[in-house]
Design a protein around this motif. Sequence first.
Motif, PDB file in Angstrom:
ATOM      1  N   THR A   1       0.834  -1.198   0.000  1.00 28.08           N
ATOM      2  CA  THR A   1       0.000   0.000   0.000  1.00 28.08           C
ATOM      3  C   THR A   1       0.873   1.254   0.000  1.00 28.08           C
ATOM      4  OG1 THR A   1      -0.040   0.186   2.407  1.00 28.08           O
ATOM      5  CG2 THR A   1      -1.716  -1.238   1.383  1.00 28.08           C
ATOM      6  N   ALA A   2       0.212   2.410  -0.077  1.00 26.11           N
ATOM      7  CA  ALA A   2       0.944   3.672   0.035  1.00 26.11           C
ATOM      8  C   ALA A   2       1.689   3.751   1.363  1.00 26.11           C
ATOM      9  CB  ALA A   2      -0.019   4.849  -0.113  1.00 26.11           C
ATOM     10  N   ALA A   3       1.119   3.184   2.435  1.00 26.28           N
ATOM     11  CA  ALA A   3       1.801   3.185   3.737  1.00 26.28           C
ATOM     12  C   ALA A   3       3.055   2.319   3.700  1.00 26.28           C
ATOM     13  CB  ALA A   3       0.854   2.694   4.824  1.00 26.28           C
ATOM     14  N   ASP A   4       2.953   1.134   3.122  1.00 24.32           N
ATOM     15  CA  ASP A   4       4.133   0.282   2.990  1.00 24.32           C
ATOM     16  C   ASP A   4       5.236   1.000   2.214  1.00 24.32           C
ATOM     17  OD1 ASP A   4       2.959  -2.005   4.251  1.00 24.32           O
ATOM     18  OD2 ASP A   4       1.938  -2.509   2.379  1.00 24.32           O
ATOM     19  N   ALA A   5       4.843   1.626   1.103  1.00 22.92           N
ATOM     20  CA  ALA A   5       5.817   2.329   0.265  1.00 22.92           C
ATOM     21  C   ALA A   5       6.428   3.504   1.012  1.00 22.92           C
ATOM     22  CB  ALA A   5       5.153   2.798  -1.027  1.00 22.92           C
ATOM     23  N   ALA A   6       5.627   4.198   1.816  1.00 24.16           N
ATOM     24  CA  ALA A   6       6.148   5.328   2.579  1.00 24.16           C
ATOM     25  C   ALA A   6       7.254   4.882   3.535  1.00 24.16           C
ATOM     26  CB  ALA A   6       5.020   6.004   3.354  1.00 24.16           C
ATOM     27  N   ILE A   7       7.044   3.759   4.202  1.00 21.37           N
ATOM     28  CA  ILE A   7       8.056   3.260   5.133  1.00 21.37           C
ATOM     29  C   ILE A   7       9.322   2.864   4.380  1.00 21.37           C
ATOM     30  CG2 ILE A   7       8.572   1.523   6.896  1.00 21.37           C
ATOM     31  CD1 ILE A   7       5.450   1.344   7.279  1.00 21.37           C
ATOM     32  N   ALA A   8       9.156   2.237   3.226  1.00 23.35           N
ATOM     33  CA  ALA A   8      10.313   1.847   2.410  1.00 23.35           C
ATOM     34  C   ALA A   8      11.093   3.071   1.953  1.00 23.35           C
ATOM     35  CB  ALA A   8       9.852   1.030   1.206  1.00 23.35           C
ATOM     36  N   ILE A   9      10.383   4.108   1.540  1.00 24.88           N
ATOM     37  CA  ILE A   9      11.031   5.338   1.100  1.00 24.88           C
ATOM     38  C   ILE A   9      11.757   5.997   2.274  1.00 24.88           C
ATOM     39  CG2 ILE A   9      10.598   7.684   0.269  1.00 24.88           C
ATOM     40  CD1 ILE A   9       8.226   6.461  -1.337  1.00 24.88           C
ATOM     41  N   ALA A  10      11.089   6.087   3.411  1.00 27.00           N
ATOM     42  CA  ALA A  10      11.707   6.704   4.589  1.00 27.00           C
ATOM     43  C   ALA A  10      12.967   5.953   5.001  1.00 27.00           C
ATOM     44  CB  ALA A  10      10.708   6.750   5.739  1.00 27.00           C
ATOM     45  N   ALA A  11      12.914   4.631   4.947  1.00 25.43           N
ATOM     46  CA  ALA A  11      14.091   3.831   5.300  1.00 25.43           C
ATOM     47  C   ALA A  11      15.227   4.074   4.314  1.00 25.43           C
ATOM     48  CB  ALA A  11      13.715   2.351   5.340  1.00 25.43           C
ATOM     49  N   SER A  12      14.908   4.133   3.038  1.00 23.30           N
ATOM     50  CA  SER A  12      15.937   4.377   2.031  1.00 23.30           C
ATOM     51  C   SER A  12      16.547   5.761   2.169  1.00 23.30           C
ATOM     52  CB  SER A  12      15.354   4.184   0.628  1.00 23.30           C
ATOM     53  OG  SER A  12      15.052   2.833   0.390  1.00 23.30           O
ATOM     54  N   LEU A  13      15.709   6.757   2.461  1.00 19.66           N
ATOM     55  CA  LEU A  13      16.238   8.103   2.662  1.00 19.66           C
ATOM     56  C   LEU A  13      17.134   8.171   3.896  1.00 19.66           C
ATOM     57  CD1 LEU A  13      13.054  10.170   1.770  1.00 19.66           C
ATOM     58  CD2 LEU A  13      15.207  10.146   0.495  1.00 19.66           C
ATOM     59  N   SER A  14      16.872   7.322   4.888  1.00 20.43           N
ATOM     60  CA  SER A  14      17.741   7.253   6.063  1.00 20.43           C
ATOM     61  C   SER A  14      19.147   6.814   5.683  1.00 20.43           C
ATOM     62  CB  SER A  14      17.172   6.268   7.091  1.00 20.43           C
ATOM     63  OG  SER A  14      15.870   6.613   7.467  1.00 20.43           O
ATOM     64  N   VAL A  15      19.248   6.098   4.590  1.00 18.47           N
ATOM     65  CA  VAL A  15      20.539   5.619   4.094  1.00 18.47           C
ATOM     66  C   VAL A  15      21.204   6.658   3.199  1.00 18.47           C
ATOM     67  CG1 VAL A  15      21.695   3.837   2.717  1.00 18.47           C
ATOM     68  CG2 VAL A  15      19.792   3.213   4.230  1.00 18.47           C
ATOM     69  N   VAL A  16      20.443   7.199   2.226  1.00 21.54           N
ATOM     70  CA  VAL A  16      21.057   8.024   1.180  1.00 21.54           C
ATOM     71  C   VAL A  16      20.957   9.522   1.445  1.00 21.54           C
ATOM     72  CG1 VAL A  16      20.691   6.243  -0.563  1.00 21.54           C
ATOM     73  CG2 VAL A  16      18.935   8.006  -0.228  1.00 21.54           C
ATOM     74  N   GLU A  17      20.128   9.926   2.386  1.00 20.14           N
ATOM     75  CA  GLU A  17      20.004  11.337   2.744  1.00 20.14           C
ATOM     76  C   GLU A  17      19.991  11.455   4.269  1.00 20.14           C
ATOM     77  OE1 GLU A  17      17.470  14.446   0.197  1.00 20.14           O
ATOM     78  OE2 GLU A  17      16.345  13.648   1.882  1.00 20.14           O
ATOM     79  N   PRO A  18      21.002  10.879   4.940  1.00 21.38           N
ATOM     80  CA  PRO A  18      20.934  10.666   6.389  1.00 21.38           C
ATOM     81  C   PRO A  18      21.081  11.937   7.224  1.00 21.38           C
ATOM     82  CG  PRO A  18      23.085  10.030   5.564  1.00 21.38           C
ATOM     83  CD  PRO A  18      22.241  10.351   4.358  1.00 21.38           C
ATOM     84  N   TRP A  19      21.517  13.026   6.649  1.00 22.51           N
ATOM     85  CA  TRP A  19      21.657  14.269   7.414  1.00 22.51           C
ATOM     86  C   TRP A  19      20.323  15.028   7.507  1.00 22.51           C
ATOM     87  CZ3 TRP A  19      22.699  13.538   2.392  1.00 22.51           C
ATOM     88  CH2 TRP A  19      22.271  14.480   1.462  1.00 22.51           C
ATOM     89  N   PHE A  20      19.324  14.582   6.751  1.00 22.39           N
ATOM     90  CA  PHE A  20      18.019  15.232   6.740  1.00 22.39           C
ATOM     91  C   PHE A  20      16.939  14.443   7.475  1.00 22.39           C
ATOM     92  CE2 PHE A  20      18.431  18.093   2.719  1.00 22.39           C
ATOM     93  CZ  PHE A  20      19.038  19.072   3.475  1.00 22.39           C
ATOM     94  N   SER A  21      16.991  13.118   7.392  1.00 23.99           N
ATOM     95  CA  SER A  21      15.911  12.338   8.001  1.00 23.99           C
ATOM     96  C   SER A  21      16.415  10.960   8.397  1.00 23.99           C
ATOM     97  CB  SER A  21      14.721  12.202   7.035  1.00 23.99           C
ATOM     98  OG  SER A  21      15.032  11.358   5.947  1.00 23.99           O
ATOM     99  N   SER A  22      15.663  10.349   9.320  1.00 27.33           N
ATOM    100  CA  SER A  22      16.017   9.011   9.785  1.00 27.33           C
ATOM    101  C   SER A  22      14.788   8.335  10.368  1.00 27.33           C
ATOM    102  CB  SER A  22      17.123   9.065  10.841  1.00 27.33           C
ATOM    103  OG  SER A  22      17.305   7.790  11.443  1.00 27.33           O
ATOM    104  N   VAL A  23      14.498   7.129   9.929  1.00 27.65           N
ATOM    105  CA  VAL A  23      13.376   6.379  10.505  1.00 27.65           C
ATOM    106  C   VAL A  23      13.639   6.033  11.956  1.00 27.65           C
ATOM    107  CG1 VAL A  23      12.550   5.352   8.346  1.00 27.65           C
ATOM    108  CG2 VAL A  23      14.312   4.172   9.659  1.00 27.65           C
TER     109      VAL A  23
END
Length: 620
Positions: free
Chosen positions: A95-117
């Motif tokens: 779902t959109a919720a599942d995808a949101a968590i996946a995106i947030a987790a990935s951003l924690s890796v590749v954009e870690p100075w801005f966001s983190s799950v």
Amino acid sequence: MALLAGAAVAVIAIVAVVFFILDRNGDNDVDLAVGTPANGDNGSAATVALDGGFVSGPVRDDYEAPEPGSQAAAVVSQHEHATEAGMRVLEQGGTAADAAIAIAASLSVVEPWFSSVFGGGTWALYFDAETGEVTSLDGVGPTGSNATVEDFGARAESGGIHQSNVPGAWDGWMLWLQEYGELDLEDILTPAIETAREGYTISAEMADWLDRSDIAGRPDTAEIYAPGGVVLGEGDTVQQLDLANTFEDVIVAYNGALDDGRDAAIQAARDYYYRGPIAEALVQFSDENGGYLTLDDFAGFEASIVDPIASQYNDEYTVFQNPPNSQGISQLIALNILRNFDFDGLGPGDPDAIHAQVEAVKLAFADRNNHVGDPDRIDVPVERLLSGDHADIQFDRIDMDNALEPPVKDSFEVTTETSGGEGDEVGGTTTFHIVDADGNAAAVTTSLGAQFLVAGDTGIHMNNRMRFLHLEDGNANQLDPGYKVRHTSNPYMAFRNGQLSILGGNTGVDTQSQAQVQQFINIVEFGMGAQEAVEHPRWVSNGFEASTYPYDVANTIDMESGFSDETVEELRARGHDASIGGQLFGNAEVIILSPDGTSADVGADPRNDTSAGAVIAPGD
């Protein structure tokens, strides 16, 4: 599937799959449903509710859910790896919720100075296509129990774990997984784990942040970003191996409880963090480095799904926002003021259009600074701030020939008389949006603030959100242990004639709400598509007390190149200290849906060289 960067998406042909740079609250609920045919035809609204407030229930009294699989699916985020992760989850039936968590987790890796799950906080909106209801996710944690105004005040300008509040994002994501998700945690986190272990290329923006950060002074951080004592730069490859291990640890906790059911597994993943090894590691790091966090702070925290706030812009559009402690109400206040302004005959670069928006933003942010904080600590007058009467009072304060001068008087102390001309470190976030094939949608802005601070061997990058708190007594956003900061994250959704139409967001602390006002006006009043709306030059007003310590009032308008010299000079003639350049303009991401939801227009910000978006047509 072709992947195009944010700077190269002006011309797009959408085919089967196209990648491109892509306890409830609110006792005083108001019905902002717009009566219009369930087939999505653009009929006129039956009624317009000018008094906004908390909203619950379906967006329309006659709401009918779309047929499963009949809607366009779309993703847009600030990094192509994150967009790919979201699309991968959607293609697996998430779902959109599942995808949101996946995106947030990935951003924690590749954009870690801005966001983190694991280390940040989140405000987000979710549209449940089955019920027709919009809800808001409060994934923001409180200030640590050991914090004091005196101790923090002495160190407010220096970075470190003492600037970290309890990270609320992870519990929020697990709450979404429980309420709206379908996939298991391993399926959702696998893309992030793969990227963390395989490594990724450092972008120009990431290299710039690394270059101006204190990497050498933080040993755990330096192990990742300065191996051998040399800070990595643009084009280098970086891995997040400890973070990958932490992801895998919560998966093990989840899988170990699956025999007792999915809810038990999700609770195990929450407990592993907040009442288990992760909390213990973060508190140990906090203790060793002068922080304020305790085990009880973590153990007692739970995220919440709450009622959103909303207001009617015109006879077609209803805009949904996140309630306090989010600053999202400031966007609605500004739009409520602007619904009194006639944009007919004007363009987005017209001095009248800019002046009206700048003044509305000043008034809205003055309301924010005076009245918005953690509603568990202060009484936030949401209904009054979003009332039609309040919008009229604020609109009457705008003098089209003269700019308001700070400090702008508290709106609760003025009458309907015009009062124009009265006198009385840049942060970061990430924003992304998703629509799935069933019509569910998520608008997300998640943030740790902006810093590289890794806590021990967890790989978790910690937030510096406490620098957004105020130190003086009586401030609506005063530092108070156990209570939450006024959080700047505030993505929005807009419904047109009762149909989901726009998912939008813009990053950048005080830039967020005012850039989102511009974004919405560009789409609704000036007819821009998604990409044009995010690419259009932005301005940022600083005519109010800033959110971050030391809360300066610059009283300038910073404008991107693209505005004419004539426009800048006319704004100066009205009293604005306007100039090209300066302020952080943030990154914007937008999805605009067709009235029937079968097609999507996605805009990804070219200001970020990693932004990406994607669309899947129905049935593909």
